[in-house]
Enzyme design. Structure first.
Site, PDB file in Angstrom:
ATOM      1  N   CYS B  79      35.011  36.411  -1.001  1.00 46.88           N
ATOM      2  CA  CYS B  79      33.831  36.258  -0.125  1.00 46.88           C
ATOM      3  C   CYS B  79      33.235  37.614   0.251  1.00 46.88           C
ATOM      4  O   CYS B  79      32.670  38.283  -0.592  1.00 46.88           O
ATOM      5  CB  CYS B  79      34.160  35.407   1.094  1.00 46.88           C
ATOM      6  SG  CYS B  79      32.678  34.943   1.998  1.00 46.88           S
ATOM      7  N   HIS B 188      35.509  30.706  -1.307  1.00 43.86           N
ATOM      8  CA  HIS B 188      36.799  30.852  -0.638  1.00 43.86           C
ATOM      9  C   HIS B 188      37.855  30.137  -1.463  1.00 43.86           C
ATOM     10  O   HIS B 188      38.085  28.947  -1.279  1.00 43.86           O
ATOM     11  CB  HIS B 188      36.730  30.290   0.779  1.00 43.86           C
ATOM     12  CG  HIS B 188      35.988  31.188   1.710  1.00 43.86           C
ATOM     13  ND1 HIS B 188      36.591  32.253   2.335  1.00 43.86           N
ATOM     14  CD2 HIS B 188      34.699  31.219   2.088  1.00 43.86           C
ATOM     15  CE1 HIS B 188      35.705  32.889   3.070  1.00 43.86           C
ATOM     16  NE2 HIS B 188      34.538  32.287   2.938  1.00 43.86           N
ATOM     17  N   GLU B 190      40.930  30.338  -1.216  1.00 43.23           N
ATOM     18  CA  GLU B 190      42.038  29.875  -0.361  1.00 43.23           C
ATOM     19  C   GLU B 190      41.727  28.549   0.325  1.00 43.23           C
ATOM     20  O   GLU B 190      42.609  27.920   0.886  1.00 43.23           O
ATOM     21  CB  GLU B 190      42.370  30.961   0.684  1.00 43.23           C
ATOM     22  CG  GLU B 190      41.438  31.049   1.898  1.00 43.23           C
ATOM     23  CD  GLU B 190      40.108  31.763   1.628  1.00 43.23           C
ATOM     24  OE1 GLU B 190      39.820  32.033   0.444  1.00 43.23           O
ATOM     25  OE2 GLU B 190      39.372  32.032   2.592  1.00 43.23           O
TER      26      GLU B 190
END
Lengths: 258, 208
Positions: B79, B188, B190
């Protein structure tokens, strides 16, 4: 193409997911971490956890629960219900939540939106608003008024004007709940959703009233303009899986992540 | 050891939990010397480029990142950690970034489109088109959805630095950057479910 999001909302009371059901009061549905993990496995796009008793008890959100969710759920989730200040926001985000949800606090103290956005970024701030249909008047020209305390207290604030204001203050997203539609299972309140989706340039999540997967498709259609549809009883009580909801939405031609 | 760079990025915890989930041992550090000597670096990020660069500079972490990329070890940016690899961002009135890759970070501008215009931030799940095969994509289908939330997008000068693209509002932008030993995702990873975890797991064993 950006997918329309399916969001499942979990109301948490005393550490358990709860759902108010007509004539039956509040049902305990299970452990928030386990339920969140199950919806994650089913392919939900996002989760919302509301600690519905934190505000009334004037305590912070259960951070252990947030940590537990973050260990098992690798999609964005937001947390709301007991955010009192920037420190509470920081605690929730550092525990692994992606976003915080603000509602009554923002009505009382709008500067919390800009303070939060500056400290953590606009994308962290989901502005929850409860709208009630009223007769259009000078104060509420849109015909919708913002209410707080679960609809028990009117504020005199016009819903569309409030949506524009929170966008200016730095909210990254609006979660719009219709007090009239909530619990009816007759479909989302399309009129106010359309008005707000057209008034702001940030994403809008529609909430309140979903009784069938078709209702979700309806509010996500371009002529209404919600970016995401939030459900609770469809999955908690009626037994739909997230996959079934998404299949039904996909059949209408809307883009979803399957 | 894999080092997860701590510069007060809001998604530090999430990235750490995701790395643990896929069995990538790592430690979190805000010490530039530790980052410089790392075998593998994950560089998270969320929020604004201006405050991110300020936090990095205040600790001398900006130079440590440039140094560790030069050493040729695997580096993953996420990001804001992707955007600030470029030279400059339009955010916050203009911010000088790390300049590891040539290019700019620009704001989505849909003001010329007819209403209803695409929303900004670009928020939600959007497919990523892999421009070419890469070890990080092993086991991940072409056009898989990843989770995005951003108002600014990376615009590298050179096509060779683009590893993945995504379409938003009729515009195609670089959603994965490729700088050889450094790869960076605008999304993102994650928070991108099992697909995102797979990418992180692939990164854990990647030998550029």
């Amino acid at each position: 193409m950006l997918a329309k999001r399916v969001i499942v909302c979990l109301d948490v009371r005393n550490g358990k997911v709860t759902k108010g059901v007509k004539f039956e009061g509040n049902l305990d549905l299970g452990d928030p971490v386990e339920m969140g993990a199950e919806y994650y496995r089913q392919g939900v796009d996002e989760l919302v956890f509301y600690d519905i008793t934190a505000s009334a008890e004037n305590r912070a959100i259960d951070i252990e629960m947030v940590r537990g969710v973050a260990k098992h759920v690798f999609i964005p989730f937001s947390v709301g219900g007991g955010i009192r200040n920037l420190q509470d926001m920081r605690d929730v985000l550092l525990a692994g939540a992606e976003k915080v949800s603000l509602n009554s606090l923002a009505v009382r103290t709008p500067s919390i939106i800009s303070d939060g956005a500056r400290a953590f970024g606009n994308q962290c701030i989901v502005l929850g608003m409860d709208a009630l249909k009223v007769s259009p008047c000078e104060q509420t020209p849109s015909g919708y008024e913002i209410v707080v305390k679960g609809g028990r207290e009117r504020t005199g604030i016009d819903a569309v004007a409030w949506a524009r204001r929170v966008e200016e203050l730095g909210a990254g997203e609006i979660c719009l709940n219709s007090i009239d539609a909530d619990g009816t299972k007759a479909g989302y309140e399309l009129e106010i959703t359309r008005k707000i989706a057209q008034a702001v340039s940030i994403p809008v999540i529609a909430s309140g009233g979903a009784g069938t997967p078709q209702h979700m498709a309806e509010v996500l259609m371009p002529d209404v303009g919600a970016d995401a549809a939030l459900v609770a009883s469809l999955t908690h009580i009626d037994g739909y899986t997230v996959g079934q909801l998404k299949q039904a939405i996909a059949k209408t031609g809307l883009p979803v992540r399957i | 050891m894999t080092i997860l760079v701590d510069y007060k990025a809001g998604n530090l915890t999430s990235v750490s939990l995701a790395l643990s989930k896929v069995g990538v041992p790592h430690s979190i550090s805000d010490d530039p010397d530790v980052v410089r000597k790392a075998d593998r670096v994950v560089f998270p990020g969320v929020g604004a480029a201006g405050s991110a660069m300020e936090n990095l500079r205040s600790k001398g972490m900006d130079q440590a990142l440039v140094d560790v990329v030069r050493r040729g070890v695997p580096v993953l940016g996420i990001c804001i950690g992707c955007q600030i690899l470029l030279e400059r961002s339009e955010e916050d009135g203009g911010v000088d970034c790390l300049g590891i890759l040539p290019g700019q970070v620009k704001r989505f501008d849909f003001s010329l489109l007819p209403s209803p215009r695409p929303k900004v931030p670009h928020m939600g799940w959007n497919p990523v088109r892999f421009v070419r095969p890469h070890p990080l994509f092993q086991g991940i289908a072409q056009d898989s959805h990843f989770y995005f939330v951003h108002s600014f997008y990376p615009a590298p000068d050179q096509a060779m630095n683009i590893l993945g693209t995504t379409e938003y509002g009729g515009q195609e932008f670089a959603s994965i950057l490729d700088g050889g030993n450094v790869v960076a995702t605008q999304f993102h990873t994650e928070k991108s479910g099992e697909t995102g975890l797979r990418l992180l797991s692939n990164f854990g064993t990647w030998k550029p």
